[in-house]
Design a protein around this motif. Structure first.
Motif, PDB file in Angstrom:
ATOM      1  N   GLU A  14      -5.722  -3.090   0.446  1.00 14.20           N
ATOM      2  CA  GLU A  14      -6.384  -2.780   1.720  1.00 14.20           C
ATOM      3  C   GLU A  14      -7.315  -3.922   2.128  1.00 14.20           C
ATOM      4  N   TRP A  64       2.503   1.705  -3.518  1.00 19.65           N
ATOM      5  CA  TRP A  64       1.532   2.105  -4.536  1.00 19.65           C
ATOM      6  C   TRP A  64       1.065   3.546  -4.323  1.00 19.65           C
ATOM      7  N   THR A  65       0.787   3.892  -3.057  1.00 19.12           N
ATOM      8  CA  THR A  65       0.315   5.254  -2.774  1.00 19.12           C
ATOM      9  C   THR A  65       1.357   6.264  -3.255  1.00 19.12           C
ATOM     10  N   ASP A  66       2.613   5.883  -3.062  1.00 21.85           N
ATOM     11  CA  ASP A  66       3.710   6.760  -3.442  1.00 21.85           C
ATOM     12  C   ASP A  66       3.854   6.846  -4.969  1.00 21.85           C
ATOM     13  N   ILE A 126       0.838  -1.202   0.000  1.00 19.39           N
ATOM     14  CA  ILE A 126       0.000   0.000   0.000  1.00 19.39           C
ATOM     15  C   ILE A 126       0.874   1.253   0.000  1.00 19.39           C
ATOM     16  N   ARG A 157     -10.881   2.130   4.308  1.00 17.03           N
ATOM     17  CA  ARG A 157     -10.042   2.762   3.272  1.00 17.03           C
ATOM     18  C   ARG A 157     -10.330   2.130   1.902  1.00 17.03           C
ATOM     19  N   LYS A 182      -3.131   8.208  -4.573  1.00 17.83           N
ATOM     20  CA  LYS A 182      -4.218   7.511  -3.848  1.00 17.83           C
ATOM     21  C   LYS A 182      -5.315   7.106  -4.826  1.00 17.83           C
ATOM     22  N   ILE A 192      -4.813  -0.287  -4.871  1.00 13.84           N
ATOM     23  CA  ILE A 192      -4.644  -0.016  -3.437  1.00 13.84           C
ATOM     24  C   ILE A 192      -5.832  -0.567  -2.661  1.00 13.84           C
TER      25      ILE A 192
END
Lengths: 887, 203
Positions: free
Chosen positions: A756, A741-743, A738, A778, A747, A752
């Motif tokens: 989650e 990927w967020t980076d 997570i 989330r 988002k 993601i």
């Protein structure tokens, strides 16, 4: 009392499901002591067609038997028999006999082994289709002359024998011209007066004939005069149509490239002399052919020696089988292309255009010839990557376009100043060479060539500047340098519009769209996609249109509109199928599979992937692209719950990747990861973990530890470890995935949400319910934006489980009810998920004392688990027992 | 053509076949029977297998089996019921055999069904959503469930007759009590099937 009496609201549906109409005739039945029935070969609304043996004459016949017992039909059929007996024409199916069988009419007719015109035309050229229909039209015209109107002419009623001869069949609705008929026929081909139920004459058949032919020609290119002739045949009032079929057929047969009997007076004595010469010698007249220059020019480029050289360069002795197949295919494709070029040369030469248009056609051919030269040079260079070389011949421009005045008109005219014109032509040749170099992955040399071109004086000519810039952007795209390509493409678009180069404008818009998708800037890609769509509307070249439609399909599917993606892919395929470009076809099929998948139509997606793989397998045996297709197939099979097949596909993919990768570690690695996922679903845990770890190590090495694909591997590993009851490690892997990927992607991405969800599951297994609720919320926040996808209901189920774990029964119930409603409405649903949710809800009902509701839910869950062989069957049965005991 | 379409036709046909059997005129008996019941048996196979060529093959096997088994047929049920038993057994062994032989074509069957569904979807003016759903459900039905639906609703066989048809191959003839038990089980299965279909159809 019978079951049907108490079926209630289900009665109609159950009767439909139970319907098994008795067949009219079974094998071995002998009709009128002459025809022994073999098998059914077709059926329609009117009756069933059987293959039968004529015992007297020992030949095959087709027997058509009406479904209804009807004295009127019998009388009409007898009339028809008399009329048809009067009619003997090579393009009309021969009727042997008409009779009655137990009150039903039967017609014994000639059996034609072959196909219907609909099927036959799918793979034919415009010219072949025109020839077929013109002959069939002769048959129809003969029937008209005998006083018959067919009344249901359509491609399915034209049979094409293995001899290639077309025959009109099924005068089943035909009637004598004087009889006013009731409305019958096939709406798509019906003339307006037929739809209105009016009295018909032969001109209704003319309408149907033209509609069928126009449909058969489809997207193929054909002469304008044919279209005009067909439009007249389909005029809404019959007075405006052709008076009869023969003049229409003559017009269809006319070749506009040959002047109509316009022989110059001065030539007459020469012709007479030739005739005398012919008469005495008996051979063909020796005429001078001005337009025979094509084949020698191609022979100079593409001799057998050249072919051998290319073959040896692509596949030196000892190459693997698939590389040899690539070399064979390249030689074969070049053979075909050079023949098409020669035909295009003749078409341009004989077209009788104005000299300006003629010159542009010849320039266009010369440019194509140059591209061929550059392509052959690239192919003949030893040491190229076979997988990259493979598509080169397919990328050659269509020589047919040079003979198309519409295409030529869409191009920018060359400058009028002769010196500049020559320089521009030379530079365009060089550009074509740069493009070939880039496509062959010789990017350095392509770059260098572009720099030389830019330095030349002709490089300032505005239309050329736009083209050079496009090529530069294109090479950047080959390097995966989309950041650099994007501003160039945007600028190219405006430049191309300014100078009126529509093809270039469309290409630039489409490439900009794809560059933005590759940069994950899907929202920005949208307006560029729309521009590209507008631009192609004015283009006629099928190659360009299919390429751009495919790009637009990618965009629509990526943007979460698979229905539009499917529509676009379908349109692209229409253009792809008649083209010789195998990779274009295969890529579009893969794209359509993505769209089908997005619509939850996994089986259709699978069928497209199968076809894509088959296209490649037929041509090459093995091919690196097959490894990628197998990876996608494996994923789809997993979705469908066909686990062993998914594992087999993944294993095959890895085997192909290992054979064909030529040291491309990324490709093998991709296949390793795919096999890991398939194995984890097959519960082959140790081997699955080994594969995923192998992939993780390789991905980190190739792309760095902080990359998208590393996150993918970690997420897969998380899922696997949770299955292996190693929840704590699983949670760590998911958390890391997570974060990466967020980076990397930002988002709100579907991947993601999936991580989650995996995390929530691991937390639940660890009984860390509050943390599980956070993860599932989330996931819900992301997936909730895609209402049709399975993400939201799955997240709700996860949150419900966590809430129930904390004893929050009514909140858990709310989540479950919402999840079941969403799953029931979702095309991407899965019976196991629904059943799981029902089972949980049944448990809640038990605790709240709602025994009846609980039992209904648990029974539904039990039946579903039983049907799909789910291991939770025991749990469902136990719960049912508990509920029974409570009562 | 003299297919037996009414109860009187059937009674007449049963008598004629039995009379032929009594004089051991086996060939006449089978010819009569196949001419009379062939069309509905082939219709049943077509509905079950959804492939005319396969249905034809199984029908040929059925005819042979009827021919070979007739001398041993003891008339504990009507000929029609026994003919359905023989047909169903031929079908079951065909499906089993073909599943072993070629897993690929069978797995492609639902694809073909889906493709057909899609084509009909495009012609929306011809087909309602429920009809598409019915086609889907039919494609997914278990062959035994479909046999149950056809025999009970379309062919209107009595429960005891259906129990005969579902008798396991090569079993010793069932006693009336056994038959009644089996009929009751089939009845239950039929009720479950209805409930399941009701749910799938969203009724």
């Amino acid at each position: 009392m019978h079951e049907t009496d108490d079926l209630g609201s289900l009665a109609g549906d159950l009767r439909a499901l139970a319907s098994a109409p008795a067949e009219l005739l079974v094998r071995g039945t002998v009709v009128d002591e002459q025809y022994a029935i073999e098998r059914v070969i077709g059926s329609g609304a009117m009756g069933v067609v059987y293959l039968a043996t004529d015992l007297r004459l020992e030949r095959n016949v087709a027997i058509k038997l009406a479904r209804e017992r009807s004295p009127i039909a019998l009388a009409r059929a007898s009339r028809e028999a008399v009329s048809l007996a009067r009619l003997s024409h090579p393009n009309v199916v021969v009727v042997h006999q008409v009779g009655a069988l137990d009150g039903r009419v039967y017609v014994a007719m000639e059996y034609v082994a072959g196909a219907t015109a609909r099927a036959w035309c799918e793979t034919r050229s415009a010219r072949e289709i025109l020839t077929l229909y013109a002959a069939v039209g002769d048959g129809l015209a003969a029937a008209h002359a005998a006083g018959l109107v067919h009344r249901d002419f359509k491609p399915d009623n034209v049979l094409v024998g293995d001899d290639g001869r077309g025959r009109v069949a099924d005068f089943g609705l035909a009637t004598s011209e004087s009889v006013t008929p009731d409305v019958a026929g096939t709406p798509a081909y019906m003339a307006p007066e037929q739809l209105r139920g009016e009295e018909l004459d032969a001109r209704a058949d003319q309408f149907a004939f033209c509609a069928a032919l126009l449909e058969a020609l489809g997207p193929r290119r054909f002469s304008r005069h044919v279209e005009i002739a067909l439009r007249r045949g389909m005029a809404p009032t019959r007075e405006a149509r052709w008076p009869a079929l023969p003049p229409l057929l003559a017009e269809l047969r006319r070749d506009p490239t040959r002047p109509r009997k316009v022989v110059a007076l001065g030539a007459a004595p020469v012709l007479a002399a030739v005739a005398v010469f012919t008469a005495t010698r008996g051979g063909p007249p020796p005429t001078v052919d001005r337009c025979a220059g094509g084949p020698p020019r191609m022979a100079a480029q593409w001799s057998r020696a050249e072919a051998d050289k290319v073959h040896a360069a692509i596949a030196p002795a000892g190459s693997p089988a698939w590389v040899t197949a690539v070399a064979d295919a390249a030689v074969l494709a070049t053979d075909g292309w050079t023949a098409r070029w020669s035909a295009g040369y003749r078409d341009v030469c004989e077209a009788g255009w104005t000299s300006a248009l003629h010159d542009r056609g010849m320039e266009c051919l010369a440019r194509d010839e140059h591209t061929l030269r550059a392509t052959l040079e690239s192919l003949a260079e030893p040491g190229g990557d076979p997988a990259k070389l493979d598509g080169l011949v397919g990328r050659l421009p269509r020589p047919e376009a040079c003979a198309d005045p519409l295409y030529l008109a869409a191009e920018v005219p060359p400058p009028t100043e002769p010196v500049l014109a020559r320089r521009v032509a030379e530079t365009q040749d060089e550009l074509a060479r740069a493009m070939v170099l880039a496509a062959a992955c010789k990017l350095e040399r392509a770059d260098e060539l572009l720099r030389t071109i830019e330095a030349r004086p002709a490089g300032e000519y505005a239309p050329l500047v736009a083209q050079i810039q496009f090529h530069r952007a294109w090479i950047s795209r080959w390097r995966d340098d989309n950041e650099h390509a994007l501003p160039l493409l945007e600028d190219t678009y405006y430049k191309a519009r300014t100078v009126g180069d529509r093809t270039l404008a469309a290409d630039a818009a489409a490439e900009a769209t794809l560059a933005l998708i590759d940069l994950s800037r899907d929202a920005d890609a949208e307006p560029w996609g729309r521009l590209a769509e507008v631009e192609i509307a004015t283009l006629t070249d099928p190659q360009t249109r299919s390429r751009i439609l495919r790009a637009l399909s990618v965009l629509a599917t990526t943007r979460g509109d698979p229905a539009r993606g499917l529509d676009l892919a379908d349109r692209a395929l229409e253009f792809n199928r008649p083209l010789a470009d195998l990779h274009g076809l295969e890529a579009t099929l893969q794209e359509r599979a993505q769209a089908y998948d997005g619509l939850g139509k996994s089986e259709l997606a699978l069928a497209d992937l199968d076809e894509a793989a088959a296209v490649l397998t037929r041509a090459y045996g093995e091919h690196p692209e097959i490894a990628l297709i197998e990876d996608q197939r494996s994923l789809l099979l997993l979705k469908l719950g066909r686990i062993p097949a998914a594992v087999a596909a993944a294993r095959h993919g890895l085997a192909v990747a290992e054979v064909t990768s030529g040291g491309d570690a990324a490709m093998v690695n991709h296949a390793v990861g795919g096999l890991g996922v398939a194995l984890s679903h097959a519960r082959e845990y140790p081997e699955a973990l080994a594969m995923i770890d192998r992939s993780l190590a390789m991905t980190s090495k190739l792309e760095g530890a902080h990359s998208y694909n590393v996150a993918s591997d970690l997420n897969n590993r998380c899922d696997l470890l949770a299955r292996m009851d190693r929840e704590a490690e699983a949670a760590d892997n998911c958390t890391e995935a997570i974060a990466i990927w967020t980076d990397v992607t930002g988002k709100d991405r579907a991947e993601i949400a999936s991580a989650e969800l995996n995390l929530a599951q691991a937390r639940i297994d660890l009984r860390q319910f509050p943390a599980a609720i956070i993860a599932s919320e989330r996931a819900l926040a992301i997936a909730g934006k895609q209402p049709d996808g399975p993400g939201a209901p799955l997240a709700l189920i996860a949150r419900a489980t966590a809430r129930l774990g904390l004893g929050k029964r009514s909140e858990g119930r709310g989540d479950l009810e919402k999840a079941i409603a969403l799953l029931d409405a979702s095309p991407a649903s899965n019976p196991a998920w629904v059943a799981g949710a029902r089972l949980q809800l049944a448990n809640v009902e038990l605790h709240e004392g709602h025994v009846v509701a609980g039992r209904t839910l648990a029974t539904a869950a039990r039946d579903a688990f039983e049907a799909i062989g789910d291991e939770r069957l025991d749990a469902a049965q136990k719960l049912i027992a508990q509920l029974e005991a409570t009562r | 053509m003299s297919d037996a379409t009414t109860a009187e036709d059937r009674a007449e046909l049963e008598r004629a076949v039995r009379a032929a059997c009594d004089t051991e005129a086996w060939q006449d008996a089978v010819t009569l029977a196949i001419r009379g019941y062939g069309p509905e048996l082939l219709g049943y196979l077509n509905a079950l297998l959804r492939d005319p060529a396969e249905a034809d093959d199984v029908f040929a096997t059925t005819c042979e089996n009827l021919w070979a088994g007739l001398p041993r047929f003891a008339w504990q049920s009507t000929f029609r019921t026994w003919a359905y038993t023989v047909t169903r057994n031929a079908c079951v062994s065909f499906v089993r055999g073909s599943r072993k032989r070629r897993s690929v074509p069978l797995s492609s069957a639902p694809i073909a069904a889906l493709a057909a569904g899609l084509r009909t979807q495009t012609a929306t003016f011809l087909r309602s959503e429920t009809k598409d759903k019915l086609a889907e459900i039919r494609a997914a039905l278990d062959p035994d469930d479909q046999t149950l639906l056809i025999l009970r609703i379309d062919r209107q066989l009595a429960w005891r007759e259906i129990a005969h048809v579902f008798e396991p191959e090569s079993a010793t003839p069932a006693t009336p009590t056994m038959l009644d038990g089996r009929a009751a089980a089939l009845r239950k299965r039929f009720e479950r099937l209805k409930a399941d279909l009701r749910e799938r159809l969203g009724r």
